[in-house]
Design a protein around this motif. Structure first.
Motif, short mmCIF file in Angstrom:
data_model
loop_
_atom_site.label_atom_id
_atom_site.label_comp_id
_atom_site.label_asym_id
_atom_site.label_seq_id
_atom_site.Cartn_x
_atom_site.Cartn_y
_atom_site.Cartn_z
N PRO A 9 -10.36 2.04 3.03
CA PRO A 9 -11.41 3.00 3.37
C PRO A 9 -11.01 4.41 2.92
O PRO A 9 -9.84 4.77 2.99
CB PRO A 9 -11.51 2.94 4.88
N THR A 10 -11.96 5.11 2.43
CA THR A 10 -11.71 6.51 2.07
C THR A 10 -12.42 7.38 3.09
O THR A 10 -13.44 7.01 3.65
CB THR A 10 -12.25 6.82 0.66
N THR A 11 -11.86 8.52 3.32
CA THR A 11 -12.48 9.44 4.27
C THR A 11 -13.16 10.55 3.49
O THR A 11 -12.58 11.12 2.57
CB THR A 11 -11.45 10.03 5.23
N ALA A 12 -14.38 10.81 3.84
CA ALA A 12 -15.14 11.88 3.19
C ALA A 12 -14.63 13.21 3.71
O ALA A 12 -14.26 13.34 4.88
CB ALA A 12 -16.62 11.71 3.48
N PRO A 13 -14.62 14.22 2.84
CA PRO A 13 -14.17 15.53 3.32
C PRO A 13 -15.10 16.06 4.40
O PRO A 13 -16.31 15.83 4.37
CB PRO A 13 -14.21 16.41 2.06
N SER A 65 0.84 -1.19 0.00
CA SER A 65 0.00 0.00 0.00
C SER A 65 0.88 1.25 0.00
O SER A 65 2.01 1.22 0.47
CB SER A 65 -0.88 0.00 1.25
N ASN A 66 0.34 2.32 -0.54
CA ASN A 66 1.05 3.60 -0.48
C ASN A 66 0.70 4.38 0.79
O ASN A 66 1.34 5.37 1.09
CB ASN A 66 0.71 4.47 -1.70
N THR A 67 -0.32 3.92 1.50
CA THR A 67 -0.73 4.63 2.70
C THR A 67 -0.85 3.67 3.86
O THR A 67 -1.20 2.50 3.69
CB THR A 67 -2.10 5.33 2.50
N TYR A 68 -0.57 4.16 5.04
CA TYR A 68 -0.71 3.39 6.26
C TYR A 68 -2.18 3.45 6.64
O TYR A 68 -2.65 4.41 7.26
CB TYR A 68 0.19 3.99 7.36
N SER A 69 -2.93 2.42 6.20
CA SER A 69 -4.38 2.44 6.32
C SER A 69 -4.89 1.01 6.44
O SER A 69 -4.23 0.06 6.02
CB SER A 69 -4.96 3.12 5.08
N ASP A 70 -6.09 0.87 7.01
CA ASP A 70 -6.75 -0.43 7.04
C ASP A 70 -6.99 -0.91 5.61
O ASP A 70 -7.04 -0.10 4.69
CB ASP A 70 -8.09 -0.34 7.76
N VAL A 71 -7.15 -2.23 5.45
CA VAL A 71 -7.42 -2.80 4.14
C VAL A 71 -8.64 -3.71 4.25
O VAL A 71 -8.72 -4.55 5.14
CB VAL A 71 -6.21 -3.60 3.61
N ASN A 72 -9.59 -3.51 3.36
CA ASN A 72 -10.76 -4.38 3.27
C ASN A 72 -10.48 -5.47 2.25
O ASN A 72 -9.94 -5.18 1.17
CB ASN A 72 -12.00 -3.58 2.85
N ILE A 73 -10.84 -6.70 2.58
CA ILE A 73 -10.67 -7.82 1.65
C ILE A 73 -12.01 -8.53 1.51
O ILE A 73 -12.71 -8.74 2.50
CB ILE A 73 -9.56 -8.79 2.14
N ARG A 74 -12.38 -8.85 0.28
CA ARG A 74 -13.62 -9.57 0.02
C ARG A 74 -13.49 -10.35 -1.27
O ARG A 74 -12.57 -10.14 -2.06
CB ARG A 74 -14.82 -8.62 -0.04
#
Length: 177
Positions: free
Chosen positions: A168-172, A71-80
């Motif tokens: 996950p994306t964060t809404a503005p 990943s390019n960002t330190y973020s959670d990852v959803n897998i499905r």
């Protein structure tokens, strides 16, 4: 005339030397998602296909591979899963085989379904933001016949495992009124 014959002979030799040249062209392809990927643990691409071995009396042997998530960002990852995984008999019979997919272990909590689950950044990248560039911890991606050990009718079975990774994306934040 003798001079003309020599010139023609030299020209013919020049053309024959050029006919021995070889050009090799190699097409390079790359599927780029600039933010997220899953590879084998040594950063090689996941295989395009795998062969699950059938053992008479025991069904299909589980197939597993060690993988990493990048990943390019330190973020959670959803897998499905894109779809439930079924193997179909290529001969056209109605026989199917359900396949269970797990990621990160064989416990029911590690099962990957179409509903998906979230893997936290702290588990995937325990070293924090500095470890994102080296990929996640190694985790096992496993395919298992469901129910495991069930005998199968003869056939040549095939199916596709579609694994979908998202972050996950964060809404503005809306402006204050």
């Amino acid at each position: 005339m003798n001079f003309a014959m020599k010139a023609v002979a030299i020209a013919i030799m020049g053309f024959s030397l050029n006919a021995m040249a070889v050009q090799k062209d190699i097409t390079i392809n790359a599927n780029v998602d600039p933010s997220l990927d899953m590879t084998l643990s040594d950063a090689q691409p996941l295989p395009a296909s795998v062969l699950m071995q059938y053992i008479p009396g025991n069904g299909l042997a589980p197939y597993a591979m060690q993988t990493k998530i990048w990943s390019n960002t330190y973020s959670d990852v959803n897998i499905r899963l894109a779809n439930d995984v079924l193997l179909y008999d290529r001969a056209g019979s109605a026989n199917t085989v359900a396949i269970k997919v797990t990621y990160g272990g064989t416990a029911p909590a590690n099962e990957v379904t179409t509903g998906g689950r979230t893997m936290t950044k702290e588990v995937l990248f325990p070293g924090g933001t500095t470890t994102v560039r080296t990929g996640s911890i190694e985790q096992e991606l496993r395919f298992t016949q469901e129910p495991q050990g069930e005998e199968l009718p003869a056939g040549n079975y095939t199916g596709v495992v579609g694994i979908v990774l998202t972050q996950p994306t964060t809404a503005p934040t809306p402006p204050a009124v």
